[in-house]
Each structure stands twice: as C-alpha cells, then as structure tokens.
Write an enzyme that holds these catalytic residues in place. Sequence first.
Site, PDB file in Angstrom:
ATOM      1  N   HIS A 168       0.869  -1.181   0.000  1.00  0.00           N
ATOM      2  CA  HIS A 168       0.000   0.000   0.000  1.00  0.00           C
ATOM      3  C   HIS A 168       0.899   1.223   0.000  1.00  0.00           C
ATOM      4  O   HIS A 168       1.543   1.546   0.995  1.00  0.00           O
ATOM      5  CB  HIS A 168      -0.895   0.000   1.243  1.00  0.00           C
ATOM      6  N   HIS A 287     -11.804   0.998   0.373  1.00  0.00           N
ATOM      7  CA  HIS A 287     -10.397   0.639   0.162  1.00  0.00           C
ATOM      8  C   HIS A 287      -9.739   0.088   1.418  1.00  0.00           C
ATOM      9  O   HIS A 287      -8.607  -0.391   1.360  1.00  0.00           O
ATOM     10  CB  HIS A 287      -9.614   1.844  -0.350  1.00  0.00           C
ATOM     11  N   GLY A 288     -10.425   0.159   2.558  1.00  0.00           N
ATOM     12  CA  GLY A 288      -9.830  -0.354   3.785  1.00  0.00           C
ATOM     13  C   GLY A 288     -10.788  -0.233   4.950  1.00  0.00           C
ATOM     14  O   GLY A 288     -11.985   0.018   4.774  1.00  0.00           O
TER      15      GLY A 288
END
Length: 384
Positions: A168, A287-288
């Site tokens: 990431h 995304h997370g």
Amino acid sequence: MPHRQAVPATVTVFAGPTSWIESDAVAQCHQVAALDGMLHVAGMPDLHPGKGAPIGAAMASTVLYPFLVGSDIGCGIAVFPISLKRAVPEKLAARFPDLDTPLDPDRDADDPAWAVLHGDIPGGHTEGLGTVGRGNHFVELAKVGTVFDDAHAGRLGLAAGDLVLVVHSGSRGFGERILRAHTEVHGAGPAADPAAYLAAHDDAVRWGSLNRRLLAARVAHALGAQPTEPVVDQCHNLVEVRDGVYLHRKGAAPGDGRDVLVAGTRGTPSYLVAAHAGADANHSVAHGAGRKMSRADALRRGKAKHTVEELRRTPVGSLVVCGDRQLLFEEAPTAYKRIEQVIGDLVEHGLATPVATTVPLVTYKTPEAGPAQQKDHRRRGFSR
C-alpha cells in the site's frame, strides 16, 4: 464558469445502522455535494473525515476538482504472490530491507529491483522511488487465510496457505507537487485546464503502480524470492473520466468488475473481494477499514493502554517492523473500524463479494532505526 446545478447533488452512504460513521464525515459529503457541477457523492462504509474532503468517497461531477483527490495521487494497493520455503515471521522481519532509502537510478543502477521497470520512469520523477512512505502505507508479508470462492481465487492463482506481499503506497512527493501547482493558483477551485491536470495526474497514477512493483521486488529479493507480477493492483486516489463525467475517488477503489484488496489493519485480516458496484455507488468500493480515531487520539489512548513492545506483536501473532514509536501508536489496530463490518456493508449493499482473506505475518512500516537516522530521513523528505 460552471453553473450551480438546479437540482442539488445526491449523497448516499453505503453503511449499516451499526457502522461507525462520524457525522463530520457525512457533513463533508454534503459540503462536497454543494460544489458547482457536482452530481452524486457516494460514501463507502470506511468513510471518515479528511482535510477538506471526505476519505472513503467517490464523487461524480461535471467539473474537475483536484483537491477532492488530494496530494497522494495514484495511491493504491497491490497483491504479489511470493514463494518462500519457510515463513517464520521472526526471521523474515529481520530481513526486510530499508524502504525509507530510495533507489537512485544512477547510484543503484545494478539493483535487481529495476528489472520491473519497463520503459521510462513516469513523469521523469526519480525522487523517492522504492520507498513506502508514512501514515497508513505499508508493505506486508501475509498468507492467504479463508477462501470463500475457490474458483475465483484459483483464477488469480491463489489458494489457502499461499504467501503474498501486500503493498500500500502512492506517488510520494510527485502527487503533492502536482496538487501544489494547482492550489498555489486556484486554491480549492476547479482545474482551469482539466486536460493538463489529467496528463500530470495520469503520470502520478502510473508512478504509484511502478513504485508498488519496485517495493515488492526489493522485499522479494531481500527474502530470497523472485519478484512476481501483481494479481491485484487498484488505485484508490484518482480521477476517472467516465461517460463525460469526472469521477473523483478519495480512498475509494474502482468497483466495476475489478478485484480489490480491502485492507484491514496490521492486527486483522484483509479481504480480497470481487467488486461489482453500480452507478448508485459511483462504481466504487471501500479501500480499507477506515479510521475511527484521529492520529492524536490514537496516540493519546494507545499510550495509556499499551507499551511499544505490545504493539510490535499483533492479535493475529504477526510482527510489526516500525522504528517510529509514534507511528506505532497512531496506526494501532484499535484506531481503525472493524474490517468485518466494512466488508459486511459492502456485501449487504451488493457492492462486492468476498473471495479470500489475507492474514498478516510481517507488516513493515519504517525501518528499525535510531532517532538520528529517523531525523535524517525526515530532513531528506522521505517521511511522507
């Protein structure tokens, strides 16, 4: 000049009633919806407040606003298979290279990681190549845990127990330079020349993808493995031109038939999902896990509850390589929302289907270094 829409833009937040969504983040969505040309704002279940604009949102507009994407253009998450004879976290953690020290095309010309570079370096930006950055960025050695869809995982070449590198990272100082060139003239206003901004933006997106490959290659070589191509590489900070509309994603991954790694924390699994989000979600997914504490709150609460050594070993038994003690507390698993809730919301709203989990073994944040070395890295500009 663009004109304000006669009909206000719509706002939809894809989260359940028990999900942790701060009112400030929802308020930011409505502030964005009031911008000239805005059509629809979709908040993901990892939605949280950002600097001037929400994080975990996809925002569709007839006007291009660089500040909605921010400075880390091209930030994303990639997944690389890796083959190791034995995966002993204690031994492998000590073998991770220093990913705060950049690869210099001249000084480090013989480094084998350069083999992943095909063609020119995007934008000619040579600063910070091969570095991971700070904040929530990381490189993680993980194993594939639960597989929910054997056929889909098999098409990606993954099975339970396989090892992967999860990377990431973004465009480091490149995206920041692009945003600053805009804001110094136009502030938070629209791009005066969308085509020029998008040309620089696209270079930063390509740069971020290259950097994730360089990071994975550096780690693979250090661990005695051969680099591989990513099976997933999705950017979640970018502008997409879709049907003549500017779709700004800030902490939201493309969800139109893509495979996406939705990152958990260093102490929880992450989820590889098959995304199938439609127009109501601006074709995007989370995304997370998304922060539920500010960095200041995480630091204050963490120091009251944990020691540094406790944070170096996670609830899933993995190890954390991080020489920055403050960052250890700021990025503690408790500072984030429950990844299971985020994935549950994606499934409940029909935005994605889980394929498999990845479970951390070693999470790299920044090298184990003394204060003098850390100060030197920050002075040289590699602390983002």
